[in-house]
Design an enzyme around this catalytic site. Structure first.
Site, mmCIF file in Angstrom:
data_model
loop_
_atom_site.group_PDB
_atom_site.id
_atom_site.type_symbol
_atom_site.label_atom_id
_atom_site.label_comp_id
_atom_site.label_asym_id
_atom_site.label_seq_id
_atom_site.Cartn_x
_atom_site.Cartn_y
_atom_site.Cartn_z
ATOM 1 N N GLY A 186 39.659 -9.399 -1.286
ATOM 2 C CA GLY A 186 39.685 -10.676 -1.994
ATOM 3 C C GLY A 186 38.498 -11.551 -1.694
ATOM 4 N N SER A 198 37.404 -3.611 -0.034
ATOM 5 C CA SER A 198 36.566 -4.701 -0.503
ATOM 6 C C SER A 198 36.199 -5.611 0.671
ATOM 7 C CB SER A 198 37.267 -5.461 -1.638
ATOM 8 O OG SER A 198 36.383 -6.310 -2.310
#
Length: 567
Positions: free
Chosen positions: A176, A262
């Site tokens: 995120g 991520s």
């Protein structure tokens, strides 16, 4: 009398596993004296961790903080789970922008059967719902609004409901952009992975955005507070809790795999180089992210801009600078960031204490030489970020609605031109959507992954593996709009094909092929966390080491594997 172990005396054996060495006699004596002193001052608790008794229907566990009671997920799941375990005090009030403070022990059994709140953040596609730590249609109502809470430092633990002990531990960090995300995202439901990989799976919340990374250069702060790396310190603290309590849940504290996707992968690399945590990292699975840091100068310039923005929005407060930021509620602070487009917080910060000033030099020096690494990327990472280049035609609100309500078994009349602007169509023309997304993929994801793995290879690491995920069997038009998009490999790794942000992709038609691909991926994760290699017989081929990548793909019915080399 039991042996007393030195706090950080850890030796790596050739296999990459850790073994703790005994303290010197003087340290042992001082440790005993300190332990006796603490026993006279601490409340009576179940401080000595007692193992769970799998197979007896009880989820009562005595952790180092106190007893907890989880959930028996039943025969259909074959797992136990403990949700929302607090690992640090709520970082509120005076603890905002401070290193995590150890949670106070408790005496009575604590029910850990519901996820804790996601951390305070500006709402995005991968944020929790305004209703709480859930994924539902209301997520769209939280877009660009404050969601989550500051009281959020919790973690979740899943394990098979068997009598097995010394299971490997998987410590998963959500992504995120280090700005949003939450451990209760249904994509990260650890039950299926825990059961099929025969592992303890941990998912963790950590402070995100400005609450997790803010270096304002405050005079008089200790080195950890001054670092600004509060989100990193949260992860160190959570990993320390897992390390201390692994045996309690039937896990092996000398076999902890730190996994993230991520920004979570960025944090995996950070934990690998940080002097505070690297001894606790036995294996690593960084997906779609590499070693990436920001300088102290950049972080402080950002903090200055935030303070100026807050002062312009709250001119009558009578406060300024950090004094003003500390006085604002979490929601008001998020509103300032969104209004002034300052929610992209610089993270992680190479401060020299929590994160080395030159982390790549540390990586090349041999710090991670004995840590097996299984990295991954999706072929079309950049297709998740159409908003960054103005490619999406509908607003984020309308796009989220369309994707949430889309029935992959009855696609209807939705077209590529409904979702992408004409400038990017057709998608395969020169400078079309495929080219634009490809440039984002290389600039943001594959380049940094290549740099990180090559640095480890130069250090002498001979256990480096990488996959490229090419699956793009979504129903039209999402096969062209998203395809093998950033993060779509996660449902395959976790075995979570229910309602998630990617539900639009999973149809009855593509089910046979994707389930076979998911099975192979989970088996590779299982073998990696147990043995340090993703190779297994079911692949039907050799998984060569980096710089060769195993290409993972499937059509609607069959798995298709290949290989490619990245120099």
């Amino acid at each position: 009398m039991p042996a007393v172990w030195s706090r950080a005396t850890v030796v790596r054996e050739p296999s990459g596993r850790r073994r703790r060495t005994r303290s010197t006699p003087l340290r042992a004596f001082l440790g005993i004296v300190l332990a006796l002193a603490l026993l006279t001052t601490m409340p009576v608790t179940s401080a000595s961790a007692q193992p769970v008794q799998p197979g007896k229907g009880s989820t009562l566990v005595h952790t180092t903080l106190g007893p907890i009671v989880g959930r028996d997920e039943g025969r259909s799941s074959g797992t136990y789970s403990w949700l929302g375990i607090p690992y640090a005090e709520p970082p509120v009030g005076d603890l905002r922008w401070r290193p995590p403070k150890p949670h106070r022990p408790w005496v009575q059994a604590r029910r850990t059967q519901q996820y804790g709140s996601g951390c305070a953040q500006p709402g995005r596609f991968f944020s929790p719902s305004p209703n709480g730590p859930f994924y539902d249609l209301a997520v769209r109502d939280g877009l660009q609004q404050p969601v989550g809470a500051e009281d959020c430092l919790t973690l979740n633990i899943f394990r098979p409901s068997t009598a097995k002990r010394d299971l490997p531990v998987v410590f998963f960090i959500h992504g995120g952009s280090n700005v949003v995300g939450y451990s209760a995202d249904p994509m990260y439901d650890g039950r299926e992975l825990a059961r099929r990989a025969q592992a303890i799976v941990v998912t963790v919340n950590y402070r995100t955005g400005i609450f997790g990374w803010l270096n304002a250069g405050s005079a008089g702060d200790d080195s950890l507070s001054a670092s600004g790396n509060f989100g990193t310190l949260d992860l160190v603290d959570a990993l320390r809790f897992v390390d201390r309590n692994a045996r309690t849940f039937g896990g092996d504290p000398d076999n902890i795999t730190v996994m993230g996707q991520s920004a979570g992968a960025v944090n995996v690399w950070s934990l690998l180089v940080s002097p505070l945590s690297r001894a606790m990292v036995d294996k690593a699975i960084p997906l779609s992210g590499g070693l990436s840091t920001r300088s102290v100068a950049v972080a402080r310039a950002y903090a200055d801009r935030v303070m100026q923005a807050a002062e312009s929005d709250h001119p009558s407060s009578g406060r300024s600078g950090m004094d003003l930021l500390r006085s604002l509620s979490a929601d008001d602070l998020v509103r300032v960031l969104v209004r002034h487009q300052l929610d992209a917080t610089p993270a992680v910060i190479a401060d020299g204490a929590v994160i080395p000033s030159d982390p790549y030099a540390v990586l090349e020096s041999g710090v991670g030489r004995d840590v097996p690494v299984l990295a991954g990327n999706t072929l079309e990472e950049g297709k998740l970020f159409g908003s960054a280049v103005g490619a999406h035609k509908p607003s984020d609100y309308d796009r989220f609605t369309a994707q949430y309500l889309f029935d992959p078994d009855n696609p209807g009349n939705l077209t590529v031109s409904d979702l992408l602007k004409d400038d990017y169509l057709p998608v395969d023309k020169p400078q079309g959507w495929n080219d634009a997304a490809g440039a984002l993929t290389e600039a943001v994801f594959t380049g940094i992954n290549r740099d990180s793995l090559n640095a480890l290879a130069r250090s002498g690491n001979r256990s480096l593996y990488h996959y490229r995920f090419d699956w793009n069997q979504e129903p039209a038009p999402f096969d062209q709009v998203y395809g093998a998009v950033h993060a779509i490999d996660l449902p395959f790794v976790f075995g979570t094909f229910g309602r998630t942000v990617f539900s639009y992709a999973f149809s009855q038609q593509n089910q046979p092929g994707r389930l076979r691909l998911s099975n192979l991926m989970i088996e590779s994760v299982r073998n990696f966390v147990h043995e340090g290699s993703p190779q297994h017989r079911g692949l039907g081929r050799t998984w060569e080491q980096w710089p060769t990548s195993l290409v993972l793909d499937a059509d609607d019915r069959h798995v298709r594997l290949g290989s490619t080399t990245d120099r």
